[in-house]
Design an enzyme around this catalytic site. Structure first.
Site, PDB file in Angstrom:
ATOM      1  N   THR A  42       0.835  -1.205   0.000  1.00 53.28           N
ATOM      2  CA  THR A  42       0.000   0.000   0.000  1.00 53.28           C
ATOM      3  C   THR A  42       0.867   1.251   0.000  1.00 53.28           C
ATOM      4  O   THR A  42       1.987   1.231   0.525  1.00 53.28           O
ATOM      5  CB  THR A  42      -0.904  -0.003   1.259  1.00 53.28           C
ATOM      6  OG1 THR A  42      -1.420   1.303   1.469  1.00 53.28           O
ATOM      7  CG2 THR A  42      -0.134  -0.381   2.510  1.00 53.28           C
ATOM      8  N   ASP A  43       0.332   2.336  -0.513  1.00 54.10           N
ATOM      9  CA  ASP A  43       1.059   3.621  -0.469  1.00 54.10           C
ATOM     10  C   ASP A  43       1.204   4.126   0.963  1.00 54.10           C
ATOM     11  O   ASP A  43       2.023   5.001   1.235  1.00 54.10           O
ATOM     12  CB  ASP A  43       0.348   4.674  -1.337  1.00 54.10           C
ATOM     13  CG  ASP A  43      -1.063   5.015  -0.872  1.00 54.10           C
ATOM     14  OD1 ASP A  43      -1.640   4.260  -0.059  1.00 54.10           O
ATOM     15  OD2 ASP A  43      -1.604   6.044  -1.325  1.00 54.10           O
ATOM     16  N   GLU A  44       0.406   3.555   1.890  1.00 54.73           N
ATOM     17  CA  GLU A  44       0.450   4.054   3.275  1.00 54.73           C
ATOM     18  C   GLU A  44       1.794   3.766   3.943  1.00 54.73           C
ATOM     19  O   GLU A  44       2.116   4.374   4.965  1.00 54.73           O
ATOM     20  CB  GLU A  44      -0.722   3.478   4.080  1.00 54.73           C
ATOM     21  CG  GLU A  44      -2.051   3.856   3.440  1.00 54.73           C
ATOM     22  CD  GLU A  44      -3.278   3.581   4.287  1.00 54.73           C
ATOM     23  OE1 GLU A  44      -3.170   3.542   5.522  1.00 54.73           O
ATOM     24  OE2 GLU A  44      -4.364   3.415   3.700  1.00 54.73           O
TER      25      GLU A  44
ATOM     26  N   TYR B  29      -1.412  -0.477  11.129  1.00 59.10           N
ATOM     27  CA  TYR B  29      -1.661  -1.133   9.835  1.00 59.10           C
ATOM     28  C   TYR B  29      -0.506  -0.902   8.870  1.00 59.10           C
ATOM     29  O   TYR B  29       0.088  -1.844   8.348  1.00 59.10           O
ATOM     30  CB  TYR B  29      -2.973  -0.625   9.212  1.00 59.10           C
ATOM     31  CG  TYR B  29      -3.097  -0.924   7.726  1.00 59.10           C
ATOM     32  CD1 TYR B  29      -3.222  -2.235   7.276  1.00 59.10           C
ATOM     33  CD2 TYR B  29      -3.063   0.099   6.768  1.00 59.10           C
ATOM     34  CE1 TYR B  29      -3.306  -2.520   5.914  1.00 59.10           C
ATOM     35  CE2 TYR B  29      -3.158  -0.169   5.420  1.00 59.10           C
ATOM     36  CZ  TYR B  29      -3.280  -1.479   4.992  1.00 59.10           C
ATOM     37  OH  TYR B  29      -3.361  -1.761   3.638  1.00 59.10           O
TER      38      TYR B  29
ATOM     39  N   LYS C 279       2.406  -3.465   7.187  1.00 52.63           N
ATOM     40  CA  LYS C 279       2.593  -3.642   5.737  1.00 52.63           C
ATOM     41  C   LYS C 279       4.039  -3.307   5.350  1.00 52.63           C
ATOM     42  O   LYS C 279       4.635  -3.976   4.503  1.00 52.63           O
ATOM     43  CB  LYS C 279       1.615  -2.766   4.943  1.00 52.63           C
ATOM     44  CG  LYS C 279       0.150  -3.131   5.095  1.00 52.63           C
ATOM     45  CD  LYS C 279      -0.213  -4.504   4.549  1.00 52.63           C
ATOM     46  CE  LYS C 279      -0.192  -4.562   3.041  1.00 52.63           C
ATOM     47  NZ  LYS C 279      -0.663  -5.894   2.540  1.00 52.63           N
TER      48      LYS C 279
HETATM   49  P1  NAD Z   1     -10.134  -6.943   2.775  1.00 53.45           P
HETATM   50  O1  NAD Z   1     -10.032  -6.655   4.234  1.00 53.45           O
HETATM   51  O2  NAD Z   1     -11.382  -6.608   2.032  1.00 53.45           O
HETATM   52  O3  NAD Z   1      -9.860  -8.500   2.525  1.00 53.45           O
HETATM   53  C1  NAD Z   1      -8.830  -9.201   3.154  1.00 53.45           C
HETATM   54  C2  NAD Z   1      -9.010 -10.690   2.843  1.00 53.45           C
HETATM   55  O4  NAD Z   1      -7.906 -11.407   3.441  1.00 53.45           O
HETATM   56  C3  NAD Z   1     -10.296 -11.284   3.419  1.00 53.45           C
HETATM   57  O5  NAD Z   1     -10.896 -12.143   2.472  1.00 53.45           O
HETATM   58  C4  NAD Z   1      -9.808 -12.075   4.630  1.00 53.45           C
HETATM   59  O6  NAD Z   1     -10.630 -13.194   4.963  1.00 53.45           O
HETATM   60  C5  NAD Z   1      -8.422 -12.529   4.154  1.00 53.45           C
HETATM   61  N1  NAD Z   1      -7.521 -12.820   5.279  1.00 53.45           N
HETATM   62  C6  NAD Z   1      -7.272 -12.027   6.359  1.00 53.45           C
HETATM   63  N2  NAD Z   1      -6.408 -12.658   7.197  1.00 53.45           N
HETATM   64  C7  NAD Z   1      -6.093 -13.848   6.616  1.00 53.45           C
HETATM   65  C8  NAD Z   1      -5.239 -14.920   6.979  1.00 53.45           C
HETATM   66  N3  NAD Z   1      -4.549 -14.908   8.138  1.00 53.45           N
HETATM   67  N4  NAD Z   1      -5.133 -15.973   6.148  1.00 53.45           N
HETATM   68  C9  NAD Z   1      -5.833 -16.015   4.984  1.00 53.45           C
HETATM   69  N5  NAD Z   1      -6.679 -15.042   4.591  1.00 53.45           N
HETATM   70  C10 NAD Z   1      -6.800 -13.962   5.399  1.00 53.45           C
HETATM   71  O7  NAD Z   1      -8.868  -6.228   2.125  1.00 53.45           O
HETATM   72  P2  NAD Z   1      -8.715  -5.494   0.705  1.00 53.45           P
HETATM   73  O8  NAD Z   1      -9.178  -4.106   0.816  1.00 53.45           O
HETATM   74  O9  NAD Z   1      -9.256  -6.386  -0.362  1.00 53.45           O
HETATM   75  O10 NAD Z   1      -7.111  -5.447   0.598  1.00 53.45           O
HETATM   76  C11 NAD Z   1      -6.383  -6.524   0.020  1.00 53.45           C
HETATM   77  C12 NAD Z   1      -4.909  -6.198   0.049  1.00 53.45           C
HETATM   78  O11 NAD Z   1      -4.652  -4.988  -0.650  1.00 53.45           O
HETATM   79  C13 NAD Z   1      -4.331  -5.999   1.451  1.00 53.45           C
HETATM   80  O12 NAD Z   1      -3.053  -6.592   1.499  1.00 53.45           O
HETATM   81  C14 NAD Z   1      -4.238  -4.496   1.612  1.00 53.45           C
HETATM   82  O13 NAD Z   1      -3.188  -4.136   2.492  1.00 53.45           O
HETATM   83  C15 NAD Z   1      -3.928  -4.085   0.171  1.00 53.45           C
HETATM   84  N6  NAD Z   1      -4.343  -2.727  -0.216  1.00 53.45           N
HETATM   85  C16 NAD Z   1      -5.637  -2.320  -0.020  1.00 53.45           C
HETATM   86  C17 NAD Z   1      -6.031  -1.062  -0.439  1.00 53.45           C
HETATM   87  C18 NAD Z   1      -7.463  -0.588  -0.277  1.00 53.45           C
HETATM   88  O14 NAD Z   1      -7.761   0.553  -0.615  1.00 53.45           O
HETATM   89  N7  NAD Z   1      -8.386  -1.404   0.183  1.00 53.45           N
HETATM   90  C19 NAD Z   1      -5.108  -0.206  -1.047  1.00 53.45           C
HETATM   91  C20 NAD Z   1      -3.780  -0.645  -1.243  1.00 53.45           C
HETATM   92  C21 NAD Z   1      -3.430  -1.918  -0.822  1.00 53.45           C
HETATM   93  P1  TYD Z   2     -10.462   4.538   4.754  1.00 48.86           P
HETATM   94  O1  TYD Z   2     -11.492   4.139   3.741  1.00 48.86           O
HETATM   95  O2  TYD Z   2     -10.534   3.931   6.121  1.00 48.86           O
HETATM   96  O3  TYD Z   2      -9.031   4.307   4.082  1.00 48.86           O
HETATM   97  P2  TYD Z   2      -7.547   4.741   4.612  1.00 48.86           P
HETATM   98  O4  TYD Z   2      -7.625   5.092   6.046  1.00 48.86           O
HETATM   99  O5  TYD Z   2      -6.780   3.467   4.407  1.00 48.86           O
HETATM  100  O6  TYD Z   2      -7.111   5.865   3.742  1.00 48.86           O
HETATM  101  O7  TYD Z   2     -10.516   6.118   4.946  1.00 48.86           O
HETATM  102  C1  TYD Z   2     -10.365   7.013   3.838  1.00 48.86           C
HETATM  103  C2  TYD Z   2     -10.331   8.421   4.405  1.00 48.86           C
HETATM  104  O8  TYD Z   2     -11.611   8.724   4.970  1.00 48.86           O
HETATM  105  C3  TYD Z   2      -9.326   8.602   5.534  1.00 48.86           C
HETATM  106  O9  TYD Z   2      -8.768   9.915   5.436  1.00 48.86           O
HETATM  107  C4  TYD Z   2     -10.165   8.495   6.788  1.00 48.86           C
HETATM  108  C5  TYD Z   2     -11.517   9.061   6.349  1.00 48.86           C
HETATM  109  N1  TYD Z   2     -12.693   8.471   7.026  1.00 48.86           N
HETATM  110  C6  TYD Z   2     -13.663   9.309   7.587  1.00 48.86           C
HETATM  111  O10 TYD Z   2     -13.536  10.559   7.556  1.00 48.86           O
HETATM  112  N2  TYD Z   2     -14.735   8.734   8.190  1.00 48.86           N
HETATM  113  C7  TYD Z   2     -14.913   7.379   8.250  1.00 48.86           C
HETATM  114  O11 TYD Z   2     -15.919   6.916   8.850  1.00 48.86           O
HETATM  115  C8  TYD Z   2     -13.933   6.534   7.654  1.00 48.86           C
HETATM  116  C9  TYD Z   2     -14.068   5.041   7.690  1.00 48.86           C
HETATM  117  C10 TYD Z   2     -12.837   7.133   7.040  1.00 48.86           C
END
Ligand code: NAD
Ligand code: TYD
Length: 338
Positions: free
Chosen positions: A126-128, A151, A155
């Site tokens: 992630t970019d975070e 988090y 990562k």
């Molecule tokens: P999500 O929380 O929707 O899904 C996570 C999945 O991983 C779920 O299906 C969960 O059951 C599975 N999981 C969790 N722990 C596990 C374990 N111990 N063993 C096997 N499976 C397990 O997450 P997401 O938003 O789909 O993100 C997926 C990946 O992308 C993550 O690695 C996250 O860090 C990365 N990512 C997410 C975003 C975003 O905006 N959501 C952005 C950049 C990177």
């Molecule tokens: P989020 O979807 O949790 O992603 P991330 O924290 O990984 O960027 O949040 C996106 C942005 O929205 C972040 O700046 C936090 C803000 N946010 C709110 O203001 N209210 C909310 O209830 C949530 C979940 C997020």
């Protein structure tokens, strides 16, 4: 037939990625290894569950015996590790599962891949991990890691472990770092699906702090295409950033959502800020564009409209999640504040 192993495929990004892989790579078996945590929902892949090229393996990436068995049985050519605890606010409540899955799970999965000689491993990061930007500038692949939440720290630790495996063992890994995703099947604890689903029921939209924090939004399928390009064409040991060229302040995004849903601004509720809340994320994806020939295809407003349409057509999916175990978290997080 080549085999692709995807971990965390029942979550938001993994499910969209698997569906797209089955649509675009006809001659490929896809194995989905998922623990089905609160965020893992088999419903997200119900439409492909009976595809003969798709196999589901229920288990934990931290369980070495189980992971070894899956890797030995399926001998995957390619592995993409999505499995993670993914929500910043939950990592503030309890970082234990983040350390276990995101760090220890990555180590166990890489060791199992080494044991069977996997050809290519992709770590979805992630970019975070880069921390927070001020008003100016962009994250590049050279930006030093400076994670600010449990988090993002977990990562970043995993990314460093992948780097160590590449340099020590010649492990054939690449890392991708993407900005905030949006699209169908996103768990409604994240900003966009939470606000859409609350607004549809005329419930308050909890904006943290001033609402001036900025995120760079990318459609989940643009991210998926980037992962596919890095997996198949990326150079071992390299990092590739992906972003949507769509920087928006949270409050402006909230106003756009309300406008597209035809709901009033009075639903906005400013609440106490998230501790350590990163101000701004913005991505320079020139490396992915020049080296991988990748570019985001979605325009944010069109993508958002399409995403809203999906949530409108799938209110039963959201209602099932919001009436289940998730209620406890929601009350802990927002109870008394909304
Ligand atoms: P999500 O929380 O929707 O899904 C996570 C999945 O991983 C779920 O299906 C969960 O059951 C599975 N999981 C969790 N722990 C596990 C374990 N111990 N063993 C096997 N499976 C397990 O997450 P997401 O938003 O789909 O993100 C997926 C990946 O992308 C993550 O690695 C996250 O860090 C990365 N990512 C997410 C975003 C975003 O905006 N959501 C952005 C950049 C990177
Ligand atoms: P989020 O979807 O949790 O992603 P991330 O924290 O990984 O960027 O949040 C996106 C942005 O929205 C972040 O700046 C936090 C803000 N946010 C709110 O203001 N209210 C909310 O209830 C949530 C979940 C997020």
């Amino acid at each position: 037939m080549p085999t692709l192993l995807v971990t965390g495929g029942c979550g938001f990004i993994g499910a969209n990625f698997i569906r797209w892989q089955l649509q675009t790579h006809a001659d490929q078996k896809v194995v989905n290894l998922d623990k089905l945590t609160y965020a893992g929902n088999p419903e997200n892949l119900a439409d492909v569950a009976s595809d003969p090229r798709y196999v589901f393996e229920h288990g934990d990436i931290c369980d070495r015996e189980f992971v070894d068995r899956v890797l030995k049985d399926h001998q995957p050519d390619l592995v993409v590790n999505f499995a993670a605890e993914s929500h910043v606010d939950r990592s503030i409540l309890d970082s234990g599962p983040f350390v276990r899955t995101n760090i220890v799970g990555t180590q166990i999965l890489m060791d199992a891949c080494r044991a069977v000689g996997t050809q290519r491993y992709l770590q979805v990061s992630t970019d975070e991990v880069y921390g927070s930007l001020g008003a100016e500038g962009f994250f590049t692949e050279e930006t030093p890691l400076a994670p600010n939440s449990p988090y993002s720290a977990s990562k970043a630790a995993a990314d460093l472990l992948v780097r160590g495996y590449v340099h020590t063992f010649g492990f054939p890994a690449v890392i991708t770092r993407c900005s905030n995703n949006y699209g169908p099947y996103q768990f409604p604890e994240k900003l966009i699906p939470l606000f859409i689903s609350n607004a549809l029921k005329d419930q308050a939209l909890p904006v943290y702090g001033t609402g001036h924090n900025v995120r760079d939004w990318i459609h989940v399928l643009d991210h998926g295409r980037g992962i596919d390009a890095a997996l198949r064409r990326g150079r071992v040991g390299e990092v590739y950033n992906f972003g949507g060229h769509s920087e928006v302040r949270n409050i402006d995004l909230t106003l756009t959502l309300l406008e597209l849903l035809g709901k009033p601004k009075t639903l906005i509720k400013y609440v106490t800020d998230r501790p350590g809340h990163d101000l701004r994320y913005a991505i320079d994806c020139a490396k992915a564009e020049t080296e991988l020939g990748w570019k985001p295809q979605y325009n944010f407003r069109d993508g958002l409209r399409e995403t809203i349409d999906w949530y409108l057509a799938n209110t039963a999916w959201i209602d099932r999640i919001k009436s289940g175990e998730y209620r406890k978290y929601y009350e802990q997080q927002y109870g008394g504040r909304l």
